[in-house]
Scaffold this active site. Structure first.
Site, PDB file in Angstrom:
ATOM      1  N   TYR A   1       1.867  30.881 -16.169  1.00  0.00           N
ATOM      2  CA  TYR A   1       2.300  31.264 -14.813  1.00  0.00           C
ATOM      3  C   TYR A   1       1.411  30.603 -13.762  1.00  0.00           C
ATOM      4  O   TYR A   1       1.904  30.088 -12.754  1.00  0.00           O
ATOM      5  CB  TYR A   1       2.258  32.786 -14.729  1.00  0.00           C
ATOM      6  CG  TYR A   1       2.784  33.372 -13.440  1.00  0.00           C
ATOM      7  CD1 TYR A   1       4.146  33.606 -13.259  1.00  0.00           C
ATOM      8  CD2 TYR A   1       1.921  33.730 -12.408  1.00  0.00           C
ATOM      9  CE1 TYR A   1       4.625  34.177 -12.082  1.00  0.00           C
ATOM     10  CE2 TYR A   1       2.385  34.294 -11.236  1.00  0.00           C
ATOM     11  CZ  TYR A   1       3.737  34.515 -11.079  1.00  0.00           C
ATOM     12  OH  TYR A   1       4.213  35.074  -9.912  1.00  0.00           O
TER      13      TYR A   1
ATOM     14  N   LYS B   1       2.763  28.154 -10.803  1.00  0.00           N
ATOM     15  CA  LYS B   1       2.627  28.461  -9.375  1.00  0.00           C
ATOM     16  C   LYS B   1       1.750  27.424  -8.657  1.00  0.00           C
ATOM     17  O   LYS B   1       2.000  27.116  -7.487  1.00  0.00           O
ATOM     18  CB  LYS B   1       2.068  29.877  -9.192  1.00  0.00           C
ATOM     19  CG  LYS B   1       3.076  30.971  -9.561  1.00  0.00           C
ATOM     20  CD  LYS B   1       4.384  30.849  -8.796  1.00  0.00           C
ATOM     21  CE  LYS B   1       5.256  32.081  -8.937  1.00  0.00           C
ATOM     22  NZ  LYS B   1       6.568  31.949  -8.253  1.00  0.00           N
TER      23      LYS B   1
HETATM   24  N1  LIG Z   1       5.421  40.799  -7.523  1.00  0.00           N
HETATM   25  C1  LIG Z   1       4.292  40.098  -7.476  1.00  0.00           C
HETATM   26  O1  LIG Z   1       3.192  40.624  -7.695  1.00  0.00           O
HETATM   27  C2  LIG Z   1       4.322  38.662  -7.107  1.00  0.00           C
HETATM   28  C3  LIG Z   1       5.465  37.911  -7.202  1.00  0.00           C
HETATM   29  N2  LIG Z   1       5.429  36.575  -6.878  1.00  0.00           N
HETATM   30  C4  LIG Z   1       6.636  35.765  -6.991  1.00  0.00           C
HETATM   31  O2  LIG Z   1       7.613  36.249  -6.092  1.00  0.00           O
HETATM   32  C5  LIG Z   1       8.904  36.043  -6.639  1.00  0.00           C
HETATM   33  C6  LIG Z   1       9.623  37.372  -6.699  1.00  0.00           C
HETATM   34  O3  LIG Z   1       8.846  38.253  -7.473  1.00  0.00           O
HETATM   35  P1  LIG Z   1       9.268  39.781  -7.712  1.00  0.00           P
HETATM   36  O4  LIG Z   1      10.015  40.284  -6.543  1.00  0.00           O
HETATM   37  O5  LIG Z   1       8.084  40.497  -8.211  1.00  0.00           O
HETATM   38  O6  LIG Z   1      10.231  39.586  -8.950  1.00  0.00           O
HETATM   39  P2  LIG Z   1      11.390  40.480  -9.521  1.00  0.00           P
HETATM   40  O7  LIG Z   1      11.342  40.302 -10.978  1.00  0.00           O
HETATM   41  O8  LIG Z   1      11.335  41.863  -8.972  1.00  0.00           O
HETATM   42  O9  LIG Z   1      12.651  39.740  -8.913  1.00  0.00           O
HETATM   43  C7  LIG Z   1      12.903  38.432  -9.259  1.00  0.00           C
HETATM   44  C8  LIG Z   1      14.376  38.169  -9.087  1.00  0.00           C
HETATM   45  O10 LIG Z   1      14.650  36.859  -9.594  1.00  0.00           O
HETATM   46  C9  LIG Z   1      15.814  36.931 -10.370  1.00  0.00           C
HETATM   47  N3  LIG Z   1      15.838  35.876 -11.358  1.00  0.00           N
HETATM   48  C10 LIG Z   1      15.092  35.766 -12.487  1.00  0.00           C
HETATM   49  N4  LIG Z   1      15.453  34.670 -13.174  1.00  0.00           N
HETATM   50  C11 LIG Z   1      16.433  34.070 -12.447  1.00  0.00           C
HETATM   51  C12 LIG Z   1      17.209  32.903 -12.639  1.00  0.00           C
HETATM   52  N5  LIG Z   1      17.073  32.140 -13.731  1.00  0.00           N
HETATM   53  N6  LIG Z   1      18.125  32.571 -11.702  1.00  0.00           N
HETATM   54  C13 LIG Z   1      18.292  33.344 -10.606  1.00  0.00           C
HETATM   55  N7  LIG Z   1      17.604  34.474 -10.383  1.00  0.00           N
HETATM   56  C14 LIG Z   1      16.680  34.833 -11.294  1.00  0.00           C
HETATM   57  C15 LIG Z   1      15.730  38.311 -11.020  1.00  0.00           C
HETATM   58  O11 LIG Z   1      16.986  38.722 -11.495  1.00  0.00           O
HETATM   59  C16 LIG Z   1      15.231  39.155  -9.868  1.00  0.00           C
HETATM   60  O12 LIG Z   1      16.276  39.600  -9.057  1.00  0.00           O
HETATM   61  C17 LIG Z   1       8.685  35.392  -8.000  1.00  0.00           C
HETATM   62  O13 LIG Z   1       8.759  33.989  -7.883  1.00  0.00           O
HETATM   63  C18 LIG Z   1       7.276  35.813  -8.357  1.00  0.00           C
HETATM   64  O14 LIG Z   1       6.681  34.921  -9.265  1.00  0.00           O
HETATM   65  C19 LIG Z   1       4.301  35.966  -6.459  1.00  0.00           C
HETATM   66  C20 LIG Z   1       3.161  36.676  -6.348  1.00  0.00           C
HETATM   67  C21 LIG Z   1       3.077  38.076  -6.633  1.00  0.00           C
HETATM   68  O1  LIG Z   2      -0.810  41.522 -13.635  1.00  0.00           O
HETATM   69  C1  LIG Z   2      -0.815  40.597 -12.815  1.00  0.00           C
HETATM   70  O2  LIG Z   2      -1.430  39.544 -12.976  1.00  0.00           O
HETATM   71  C2  LIG Z   2      -0.035  40.786 -11.608  1.00  0.00           C
HETATM   72  O3  LIG Z   2       0.728  41.714 -11.499  1.00  0.00           O
HETATM   73  C3  LIG Z   2      -0.163  39.804 -10.550  1.00  0.00           C
HETATM   74  C4  LIG Z   2       1.187  39.439 -10.007  1.00  0.00           C
HETATM   75  O4  LIG Z   2       2.118  39.392 -11.020  1.00  0.00           O
HETATM   76  C5  LIG Z   2       1.168  38.130  -9.359  1.00  0.00           C
HETATM   77  O5  LIG Z   2       0.263  37.782  -8.646  1.00  0.00           O
HETATM   78  C6  LIG Z   2       2.307  37.314  -9.614  1.00  0.00           C
HETATM   79  O6  LIG Z   2       2.226  36.119  -8.919  1.00  0.00           O
END
Ligand SMILES: NC(=O)C1=CN([C@@H]2O[C@H](COP(=O)(O)OP(=O)(O)OC[C@H]3O[C@@H](n4cnc5c(N)ncnc54)[C@H](O)[C@@H]3O)[C@@H](O)[C@H]2O)C=CC1
Ligand SMILES: O=C(O)C(=O)C[C@H](O)C(=O)CO
Length: 259
Positions: free
Chosen positions: A162, A166
């Site tokens: 990951y 990123k």
């Molecule tokens: N939640 C966190 O702590 C963090 C999240 N992020 C990034 O932010 C973004 C959103 O994260 P979250 O809201 O936590 O994720 P989430 O898992 O709650 O939502 C992600 C969405 O992407 C959709 N998805 C997954 N694979 C897909 C595909 N192949 N095609 C289309 N849609 C797809 C899922 O169905 C879901 O609706 C991600 O890129 C994640 O890596 C970055 C830093 C921190």
């Molecule tokens: O366990 C972890 O590591 C986290 O939950 C961090 C978040 O997933 C994150 O920063 C994704 O970008």
């Protein structure tokens, strides 16, 4: 919907596409962009799972279209772009917010797990930028917001694949920003710290000790909420950031400077 934002944050007349808009950060961003006056297209793999976000936008008077896409499949991204074009929808704002997690020892990672993470986060982001960037170039204006992470510039045990994806997203963002600036396309990224979305809440249930580990690295003393991230997206989507490109905006409660 009447914009509820300052004029420099007004997105009235803009079509905003949020990929990964069904839940979590993508849902919060879609709702915030609609509040700023944008017309929304929310896309994900399952049409029905986009219903809650669509209802929230419509309940506050916003306009929203639901669309299906799997960003791991380049043909599916092309079909999304073509389908929106047929409906007369030409997004000038694209948010690449699809994602999936993945934790585990680097000794155990399989090629399939590597591909699964990179196909969505890095390859999917690139080809969505390409498909919609071409249309933005025709219009001479566009804003792309990619989802990076605090793990792009810091490292965590068990997150090697990951972290690599990123870091790639942040550097890709800078590369595309430079290449596409002459076309009026701004390309930026958001780098959230751990944010309480359904995916992370599930992980923390499975690994309860991890919450304190994450929180202790955040000087502001709590994990982020999806709404904390959405404000950055409104800024990067709006005229307020017209002279910002190639930037990854940390929304991390100070994580990057802590121990
Ligand atoms: N939640 C966190 O702590 C963090 C999240 N992020 C990034 O932010 C973004 C959103 O994260 P979250 O809201 O936590 O994720 P989430 O898992 O709650 O939502 C992600 C969405 O992407 C959709 N998805 C997954 N694979 C897909 C595909 N192949 N095609 C289309 N849609 C797809 C899922 O169905 C879901 O609706 C991600 O890129 C994640 O890596 C970055 C830093 C921190
Ligand atoms: O366990 C972890 O590591 C986290 O939950 C961090 C978040 O997933 C994150 O920063 C994704 O970008």
């Amino acid at each position: 919907m009447t914009s509820q934002q300052l004029p420099e944050h007004d997105l009235t007349g803009r079509t905003c596409l949020v990929i990964g808009g069904a839940q979590g950060i993508g849902a919060a961003i879609a709702i915030a962009l609609a509040r700023a006056g944008g017309s929304l297209v929310i896309a994900g793999r399952h049409h029905d799972r986009l219903a809650a976000t669509a209802s929230a936008i419509e309940a506050s008077g916003g306009k929203v279209t639901r669309a299906v896409v799997d960003v791991a499949d380049v043909d599916s991204i092309g079909a999304l772009a073509a389908g929106l074009g047929e409906q007369g929808l030409s997004p000038s704002i694209l948010v690449n917010c699809a994602g999936l997690g993945g934790m585990g020892s680097a000794f155990e990672v399989t090629p399939e797990q590597w591909d699964g993470i990179h196909d969505v986060h890095l390859r999917g982001t690139f080809f969505a930028c390409q498909a919609f960037g071409r249309r933005m170039a025709d219009d001479g204006y566009g804003k792309i917001i990619n989802l990076s992470s605090t793990w792009a510039t810091t490292v965590g045990v068990g997150r090697s694949v990951y972290c690599a994806a990123k870091a790639g997203v942040s550097h890709l963002t800078a590369a595309l920003a430079t290449e596409w600036a002459p076309h009026g396309i701004r390309v930026n990224a958001l780098a959230p710290t751990a944010t309480l979305t359904p995916t992370i809440e599930q992980r923390l249930k499975e690994h309860p000790e991890r919450e304190a580990y994450l929180r202790d690295r955040i000087p502001l003393g709590r994990l982020a909420l999806p709404e904390d991230i959405a404000g950055g997206a409104v800024f990067l989507a709006s005229p307020a950031s017209d002279f910002v490109t190639g930037h990854t905006l940390d929304i991390d409660g100070g994580w990057r400077f802590s121990k």
